[in-house]
Design a protein around this motif. Structure first.
Motif, PDB file in Angstrom:
ATOM      1  N   VAL A 602       0.834  -1.198   0.000  1.00 49.40           N
ATOM      2  CA  VAL A 602       0.000   0.000   0.000  1.00 49.40           C
ATOM      3  C   VAL A 602       0.871   1.252   0.000  1.00 49.40           C
ATOM      4  O   VAL A 602       1.904   1.309   0.664  1.00 49.40           O
ATOM      5  CB  VAL A 602      -0.925  -0.005   1.235  1.00 49.40           C
ATOM      6  N   ASN A 618     -14.578   3.280  -7.750  1.00 49.34           N
ATOM      7  CA  ASN A 618     -13.336   3.299  -6.978  1.00 49.34           C
ATOM      8  C   ASN A 618     -13.187   4.641  -6.276  1.00 49.34           C
ATOM      9  O   ASN A 618     -13.596   5.687  -6.792  1.00 49.34           O
ATOM     10  CB  ASN A 618     -12.136   3.059  -7.893  1.00 49.34           C
ATOM     11  N   THR A 637      -8.176   3.573  -4.670  1.00 50.26           N
ATOM     12  CA  THR A 637      -8.354   2.189  -4.229  1.00 50.26           C
ATOM     13  C   THR A 637      -9.737   1.704  -4.605  1.00 50.26           C
ATOM     14  O   THR A 637     -10.697   2.486  -4.676  1.00 50.26           O
ATOM     15  CB  THR A 637      -8.170   2.059  -2.716  1.00 50.26           C
ATOM     16  N   GLU A 643      -9.322  -6.420  -4.276  1.00 50.97           N
ATOM     17  CA  GLU A 643      -8.393  -5.297  -4.279  1.00 50.97           C
ATOM     18  C   GLU A 643      -8.847  -4.170  -3.355  1.00 50.97           C
ATOM     19  O   GLU A 643      -8.212  -3.104  -3.325  1.00 50.97           O
ATOM     20  CB  GLU A 643      -8.223  -4.759  -5.703  1.00 50.97           C
ATOM     21  N   HIS A 646      -6.345  -1.687  -1.493  1.00 50.09           N
ATOM     22  CA  HIS A 646      -5.037  -1.624  -2.143  1.00 50.09           C
ATOM     23  C   HIS A 646      -4.838  -0.207  -2.675  1.00 50.09           C
ATOM     24  O   HIS A 646      -4.960   0.057  -3.878  1.00 50.09           O
ATOM     25  CB  HIS A 646      -4.943  -2.655  -3.259  1.00 50.09           C
ATOM     26  N   LEU A 647      -4.508   0.708  -1.790  1.00 46.88           N
ATOM     27  CA  LEU A 647      -4.356   2.122  -2.123  1.00 46.88           C
ATOM     28  C   LEU A 647      -3.056   2.352  -2.875  1.00 46.88           C
ATOM     29  O   LEU A 647      -1.997   1.891  -2.448  1.00 46.88           O
ATOM     30  CB  LEU A 647      -4.380   2.971  -0.853  1.00 46.88           C
ATOM     31  N   LYS A 648      -3.149   3.094  -3.997  1.00 47.00           N
ATOM     32  CA  LYS A 648      -1.976   3.377  -4.822  1.00 47.00           C
ATOM     33  C   LYS A 648      -1.915   4.872  -5.136  1.00 47.00           C
ATOM     34  O   LYS A 648      -2.944   5.498  -5.383  1.00 47.00           O
ATOM     35  CB  LYS A 648      -2.032   2.605  -6.135  1.00 47.00           C
TER      36      LYS A 648
END
Length: 716
Positions: A602, A618, A637, A643, A646-648
Motif C-alpha cells: 500500500v 473506486n 483504491t 483489491e 489496495h491504495l496506490k
C-alpha cells in the motif's frame, strides 16, 4: 517498504498542522486556526475513537510535455463530477447547446458500476518540483493564475496588478474543479473552478508586509478570490484540452469577492441578522470568500463552499457584547481590532470592519450556487443549507426524488451535515424542469450527524483495532430545521441557519476531526468523508478529548476516511451505519489500516482532503499537508472485491503544493486536477520562490489535464 522511501527531506513544515503544512500556508489559508483554541467549547461527546532517491533508482523519464515525469504506471482515473444523481440524467439546459453531452454525464456513472482493479504501478513518494504522471501519459497546464478569462483582459503583470485587471484574469489558488460539457459533442466544455485564498508573499514582487501593500494591490488580492468559468476545447481526438482563445467566448466569466453581487435565498433571506446599512433588504451580498471544494448538481450548476471566511474581518472587539459569542464560535477574534493574522481589507472596503458593520460577517459562510451556462445569471447563497466553514456540498437524488446534499465543516471538533430538499427533482432537460430544479436548494430540512460506537471500551488511542475487527457503529441525523420549523428549543429558523454551529452544539452533535469533503459514491451510493487530521485530539489543546472508536488515534496527524451507509438506502432517512475503511499514514505504522489489505503493498498517504469516484465506484483521494514530508498527491483504491484497500498513488504535485479538484469525464479520457499554492513554503517569496512551477520563473497555481498518449481511456 524501505527507509529511504519513508523518510524524505523536510518540505518547510515547522510544526503547524502537526509538522506538515508550512507556517505560510497556515497564515494565509486559515489565519493560523490550529494555533488558536478550537472554537467548539460545547460539552458534546467528541467524535473520534480513535523520495527523490527512490524516484532516481526507478528511473525518471520525460513525457511529452515540459516538466512531466513518468514513473512506470499503467493508468487510472481521478475524480468525477461530484453529486451524480442515480437514475436522473443531468439536465444541463439553459442555452440549447448546453445539454449534457455523452461521455461527460455524471449520471452515467451509476449505470457502469461494479468493482474494478486499479492496475497501475504506484508512484513512489518524492519531493520533486514537477507534476509526476505515469509512463505513457502526458499532461499540460490548461490555465494558470493571471491568464485571460474575460476576453480583452490586460496582459498579466504581477508588478502592476489592479483589482480591475485581476477581475478579468484567472484568480489565485484554484481549488474545486469541474469540467462540464458544452454542446452535444465531445470537443467543447466549460471549466469551472474556485479560487480559495491569496498569498501576497508569493503574488507581489518586493513584498515585505501586508501593511505595506498598496490599496490597489489589496483590491487585486480581493479580486483574486471567487470563481472562474472558462471555455475549453479538445485538441484533436486526444484527451488533451486547452483554453479557447478566439471568438466571443460568451460563457467566460470571473466571479469575485470585489464586485459580484449574490442573491440570498431561503428562510434567512431578509432576516435582520443579514441586513446592513449598504443592504437594508438583507437579500443581496457583494462577493464570495475562501471558496474551497464544491459539487456539480444534476441540473448542471456548481455548488461552492465558503470556508475560512472568518479571517477577512477585523474590529470584532468593537461589536456589541451579545454578538461576541457567535463570532468566537466561528473563529473571529473579539479581543483585538487587528488580529496578528488579519488581512486588513477594511482599509479599502469598510464592510470588513465589524465595529462599523457587525452583521456583514453573517453574509458569508454559505453554500453558493453558480449557473455556468447562463453568464448573465445572479449567483445565489442558500441559507437553507446552514452557515459554517463549508468545505463543499455534494448532492445525490434519493429514491424518493428529493435532492440530498452532504456537507462538512472544516474545523477541529466540528460537525457533518446533510440537507434534504422540500421539493423533488424534475426530470428532463426542458426549460421548465430546469427552472424548478434551480429552486431545489432554497427550501428543505437540515440535519447534523451524531455517531454511536460498538467497541468504545477497547479504544486506547493507538489505533489498535477492536476485537470485532473494525472501527464501526451507528448514527442518527439530528434535525435542526424540519418542515420549515426550528427543532432547537428557543431558537428561530433564522437563528439556526445563521448560527448553525451553535445550533448543532445545542442538539448534541458529534465532534469530528476536520470533516472536509463529504461525497456520495454514485455507484454504491454510500457516503465518504475525508477527515484530514486533528493533532489536538487527546491533548490539552483539544480540551481533553480522547480517541474513541470513530477516531482511533490521539494526536491524529494523518487523518482517516469515514464511510456512511444510510439505513435502507434511504438518503432522506435519519439513521445510518458507519465504518472507517482507511486510517491514513505510513503503512509500516501499526496504527494505519487499509480495509485489511496487505500493507506492504500500500502507498503511504497523509491528510486526505477531497474524495471522488470513477465510473466503477473506486475511491480517489487527494491530500493536503502531507505529514509524511513528501509532496501531496492523488491516490486510488477499490472499495470492494479482492483489491479493496489496495491504495496506490497516482500522481504527485510540485513542491509546496496541494492536490485539489480531481475531476474526470466519464469517457475516461482526461484527468483534471488543480495544483494549489505551489512553492508555499516558509521563507519563500515572489522574488525568492521555493517552486518555479509551471513556467520556470515563479510559482503560479494552475489547472492541469492528464491523458494517455495512446488515446485510450485512462484507468484499468
Amino acid at each position: 517498504m524501505n527507509e529511504s522511501r519513508r523518510r524524505l527531506p523536510l518540505l518547510g513544515g515547522d510544526g503547524h498542522s502537526g509538522g506538515s503544512r508550512s507556517s505560510m500556508t497556515c497564515l494565509y489559508r486559515c489565519a493560523n486556526a490550529c494555533d488558536h483554541p478550537a472554537p467548539n467549547t460545547s460539552a458534546n461527546e467528541y467524535f473520534g475513537d480513535q523520495v527523490e532517491a527512490e524516484v532516481t533508482r526507478r528511473g525518471v523519464l520525460k513525457a511529452g510535455s515540459a516538466g512531466a515525469i513518468a514513473l512506470g504506471f499503467a493508468g487510472a482515473t481521478a475524480g468525477v463530477a461530484a453529486g451524480a444523481a442515480a437514475g436522473a440524467a443531468p439536465a444541463f439546459a439553459g442555452p440549447a447547446e448546453s445539454a449534457a453531452a455523452e461521455g461527460f454525464s455524471a449520471a452515467s456513472l451509476h449505470a457502469s458500476g461494479g468493482p474494478a482493479a486499479l492496475t497501475f504501478a504506484p508512484i513512489p513518494p518524492n519531493t520533486l518540483d514537477n507534476l509526476v504522471v505515469p509512463n505513457g501519459y502526458d499532461h499540460n497546464v490548461i490555465i494558470r493564475w493571471g491568464d485571460e478569462v474575460v476576453p480583452g483582459a490586460p496582459d498579466f503583470d504581477p508588478a502592476a496588478q489592479t483589482g480591475a485587471s485581476q477581475s478579468k484574469q484567472f484568480g489565485y489558488n484554484n481549488d474545486f474543479v469541474a469540467v462540464l460539457p458544452l454542446g452535444r459533442g465531445h470537443d467543447r466544455a466549460l471549466l469551472v473552478c474556485n479560487h480559495e485564498y491569496t498569498n501576497e508573499n508569493l503574488m507581489f514582487p518586493g513584498f515585505t508586509t501586508l501593511d505595506a501593500l498598496s490599496d490597489e494591490q489589496v483590491r487585486a488580492a480581493i479580486a483574486a478570490h471567487g470563481l472562474s468559468v472558462v471555455e475549453l476545447e479538445r485538441v484533436g481526438h486526444t484527451g488533451q484540452w486547452q483554453v479557447v482563445t478566439r471568438g466571443r467566448r460568451p460563457y467566460n466569466r470571473r466571479i469575485t469577492a470585489l464586485e459580484t453581487v449574490f442573491a440570498v435565498t431561503g428562510p434567512a433571506a431578509g432576516s435582520a441578522l443579514l441586513k446592513t446599512a449598504a443592504d437594508p433588504t438583507g437579500k443581496r451580498v457583494v462577493g464570495t470568500l475562501n471558496n474551497c471544494a464544491g459539487g456539480v448538481t444534476p441540473w448542471g450548476t456548481i455548488l461552492s463552499g465558503e470556508e475560512n471566511w472568518n479571517q477577512y474581518f477585523v474590529g470584532g472587539d468593537g461589536v456589541p457584547e451579545e454578538a461576541k459569542p457567535a463570532l468566537n464560535r466561528y473563529g473571529v477574534s473579539t479581543t483585538a481590532r487587528y488580529p496578528a493574522d488579519s488581512r486588513r481589507w477594511d482599509r479599502v472596503d469598510a464592510r470588513f470592519d465589524l465595529t462599523a458593520n457587525p452583521t456583514e460577517v453573517n453574509r458569508f459562510g454559505w453554500i453558493v450556487e453558480i449557473d455556468p451556462f447562463d453568464p448573465g445569471s445572479t449567483p445565489r447563497k442558500h441559507t437553507a443549507m446552514g452557515r459554517f466553514k463549508h468545505e463543499g456540498a455534494n448532492v445525490i437524488v434519493a429514491d424518493s426524488g428529493h435532492v440530498v446534499a452532504y456537507m462538512g465543516d472544516d474545523e477541529r471538533f466540528d460537525y457533518m451535515y446533510k440537507f434534504v430538499s422540500t421539493r423533488k427533482i424534475a426530470h428532463g432537460d426542458s426549460y421548465w424542469a430546469r427552472k424548478q430544479n434551480l429552486t431545489l436548494l432554497e427550501s428543505g430540512d437540515l440535519y447534523v450527524a451524531k455517531l454511536d460506537f460498538t467497541s468504545a471500551a477497547e479504544i486506547d488511542g493507538t489505533g489498535k483495532l477492536p476485537t470485532d475487527g473494525a472501527f464501526n457503529g451507528t448514527g442518527t441525523w439530528l434535525p435542526l430545521v424540519k418542515d420549515g420549523r426550528s427543532m432547537v428549543t428557543g431558537w428561530t429558523v433564522e437563528q439556526v441557519l445563521v448560527f448553525t454551529r451553535q445550533a448543532a452544539d445545542a442538539v448534541g452533535a458529534t465532534k469530528m476531526d476536520r470533516p472536509e469533503d463529504v461525497e456520495p459514491n454514485p455507484v454504491n451510493r454510500k457516503i465518504y468523508a475525508a477527515l484530514t487530521n486533528n493533532t489536538a485530539r487527546g491533548t490539552t489543546t483539544g480540551r481533553g478529548a480522547l480517541a474513541d472508536e470513530a477516531n482511533p488515534r490521539n494526536a491524529n496527524k494523518h487523518g482517516h476516511i469515514l464511510e456512511l451507509t444510510e439505513d435502507g438506502g434511504d438518503h432522506t432517512g435519519t439513521t445510518f451505519s458507519w465504518a472507517i475503511p482507511i486510517v491514513c499514514g505510513d503503512p509500516a505504522d501499526p496504527s494505519t489500516y487499509f480495509m485489511g489489505y496487505d500493507k506492504t503493498k500500500v502507498s503511504p498517504i497523509s491528510c486526505p482532503d477531497n474524495v471522488a469516484f470513477d465510473s466503477k465506484g473506486n475511491l480517489w483521494i487527494s491530500t493536503d499537508g502531507n505529514g509524511l514530508l513528501s509532496n501531496d498527491g492523488l491516490f486510488a483504491t477499490a472499495l470492494s472485491g479482492p483489491e479493496a484497500g489496495h491504495l496506490k498513488q497516482f500522481l504527485t504535485v510540485p513542491r509546496g503544493a496541494e492536490t485539489c479538484g480531481p475531476f474526470i469525464a466519464t469517457d475516461n479520457k482526461t484527468v483534471f486536477a488543480a495544483v494549489q499554492h505551489p512553492g508555499e513554503l516558509t521563507g519563500a517569496s515572489f522574488d525568492k520562490p521555493a517552486s518555479t512551477w509551471p513556467d520556470g520563473d515563479y510559482s503560479k497555481p494552475g489547472i492541469v489535464g492528464v491523458w494517455r498518449l495512446d488515446g485510450k481511456p485512462v484507468g484499468s
